[in-house]
Design a protein around this motif. Structure first.
Motif, mmCIF file in Angstrom:
data_model
loop_
_atom_site.group_PDB
_atom_site.id
_atom_site.type_symbol
_atom_site.label_atom_id
_atom_site.label_comp_id
_atom_site.label_asym_id
_atom_site.label_seq_id
_atom_site.Cartn_x
_atom_site.Cartn_y
_atom_site.Cartn_z
ATOM 1 N N TYR A 100 -1.960 -2.854 -9.610
ATOM 2 C CA TYR A 100 -0.504 -2.803 -9.778
ATOM 3 C C TYR A 100 -0.088 -3.503 -11.070
ATOM 4 O O TYR A 100 -0.675 -4.515 -11.440
ATOM 5 C CB TYR A 100 0.195 -3.517 -8.609
ATOM 6 C CG TYR A 100 0.081 -2.785 -7.301
ATOM 7 C CD1 TYR A 100 1.055 -1.880 -6.912
ATOM 8 C CD2 TYR A 100 -1.005 -3.000 -6.467
ATOM 9 C CE1 TYR A 100 0.943 -1.203 -5.705
ATOM 10 C CE2 TYR A 100 -1.120 -2.327 -5.264
ATOM 11 C CZ TYR A 100 -0.140 -1.426 -4.885
ATOM 12 O OH TYR A 100 -0.241 -0.758 -3.707
ATOM 13 N N ARG A 144 2.539 2.678 -4.064
ATOM 14 C CA ARG A 144 1.541 2.678 -5.143
ATOM 15 C C ARG A 144 2.170 2.687 -6.535
ATOM 16 O O ARG A 144 1.568 2.274 -7.503
ATOM 17 C CB ARG A 144 0.624 3.916 -5.027
ATOM 18 C CG ARG A 144 -0.491 3.883 -4.013
ATOM 19 C CD ARG A 144 -1.521 2.792 -4.087
ATOM 20 N NE ARG A 144 -1.855 2.230 -5.381
ATOM 21 C CZ ARG A 144 -2.754 1.260 -5.549
ATOM 22 N NH1 ARG A 144 -3.399 0.758 -4.534
ATOM 23 N NH2 ARG A 144 -3.003 0.775 -6.743
ATOM 24 N N LYS A 153 -5.789 -4.820 -7.402
ATOM 25 C CA LYS A 153 -5.512 -3.540 -6.764
ATOM 26 C C LYS A 153 -4.911 -2.530 -7.734
ATOM 27 O O LYS A 153 -4.636 -1.391 -7.358
ATOM 28 C CB LYS A 153 -4.584 -3.732 -5.567
ATOM 29 C CG LYS A 153 -5.306 -4.346 -4.371
ATOM 30 C CD LYS A 153 -4.598 -4.002 -3.078
ATOM 31 C CE LYS A 153 -5.285 -4.606 -1.874
ATOM 32 N NZ LYS A 153 -6.357 -3.775 -1.344
ATOM 33 N N GLU A 184 0.802 -1.214 0.000
ATOM 34 C CA GLU A 184 0.000 0.000 0.000
ATOM 35 C C GLU A 184 0.843 1.276 0.000
ATOM 36 O O GLU A 184 0.445 2.296 -0.555
ATOM 37 C CB GLU A 184 -0.968 -0.010 1.190
ATOM 38 C CG GLU A 184 -2.295 -0.609 0.786
ATOM 39 C CD GLU A 184 -3.061 -1.252 1.927
ATOM 40 O OE1 GLU A 184 -2.776 -0.917 3.089
ATOM 41 O OE2 GLU A 184 -3.931 -2.090 1.636
#
Lengths: 173, 75
Positions: free
Chosen positions: A106, A78, A104, A75
């Motif tokens: 990525y 980013r 998420k 987290e």
């Protein structure tokens, strides 16, 4: 740019890290060896890039200290590119984590590590098909022997964020 | 026949039928989901963990976790 190495405990992240950076993170045959993280540097296309060896985690819902560290590091970074290291002989549960990271947002490169072990167990994996479905680069590797590491590095630039809906669409076909 | 995962005996096989809701996310990362075939590999004494085979790979579960998973026994 930063690169995070993520994967289950005991899939060879630290071995992989050592190959990438020339560092000497401790490798042992016990899962959960890396509770704290190790940081190092590698050269990528003439640039110095930070590489972080993240503690092993089964999923992104942390249930112990090492996993908490892993989730927090993800987290806090980013902008990072994730190399998701999967034990090729236990591919399904590895893909579960990989999908969570992809979800998420990525950019991910998947390294199917312990390729030799999977072969010994007569596990066949259609890498091309899996790449087409997931839309991320996938490379078979044997981190201990150094095989496939160069290919992973050369394909980092192909990594980009993939929409999970697209993956679901392609799975249905 | 239904059994708790923790009650399976050595080498017994079955398919996962039910997982307690708040546990689902926790064990999914270990390859255990509803419908998955599991085989009991080892049971450790004194309320120790159980080891089951899922997808040709072993995974160990705490007894408290294994208590909350229901399996339909096949053989």
């Amino acid at each position: 740019m930063k690169i995070l190495l993520m994967g289950h405990p005991n899939v060879g992240k630290s071995a992989f890290f050592n190959r990438l950076t020339g560092a000497r993170a401790i490798e042992s045959n016990y899962p959960g060896t890396t509770v704290d993280y190790t940081k190092g540097w590698m050269r990528l296309e003439g640039e110095n890039v930070e590489v972080i060896d993240v503690p092993g985690t089964f999923s992104l819902e942390a249930k112990d200290k090492a996993e908490e560290v892993a989730v927090k590091m993800l987290e806090e970074n980013r902008e990072a590119i994730i190399i998701c290291i999967i034990d090729a002989s236990k591919i399904e549960r590895g893909l579960y984590l990989a999908l969570q990271i992809i979800e998420k947002g990525y950019p991910v490169v998947i390294a199917l590590n312990m390729w030799d072990v999977a072969k010994d167990k007569n596990i066949e994996i259609d890498i091309k098909k899996l790449e087409n479905i997931l839309g991320v680069p996938i490379v078979p590797t044997i981190a201990i022997g150094g095989e496939g590491i160069k290919e992973v590095v050369s394909r980092i630039k192909e990594a980009s964020a993939v929409k999970i809906e697209k993956i679901i669409e392609r799975t249905d076909k | 026949m239904e059994k708790k995962l923790s009650e399976m005996s050595y080498q017994e096989e079955g398919a996962v039928k039910e997982i307690e809701e708040n546990l689902k996310g926790k064990v999914a990362g270990m390859g255990i989901r509803v419908g998955k075939k599991v085989k009991m590999q080892t049971k450790q004494p004194i309320k120790g963990p159980v080891v089951v085979k899922v997808d040709e790979a072993n995974t160990s579960l705490g007894l408290d976790v294994a208590d909350k998973i229901v399996v339909e026994i096949e053989k």
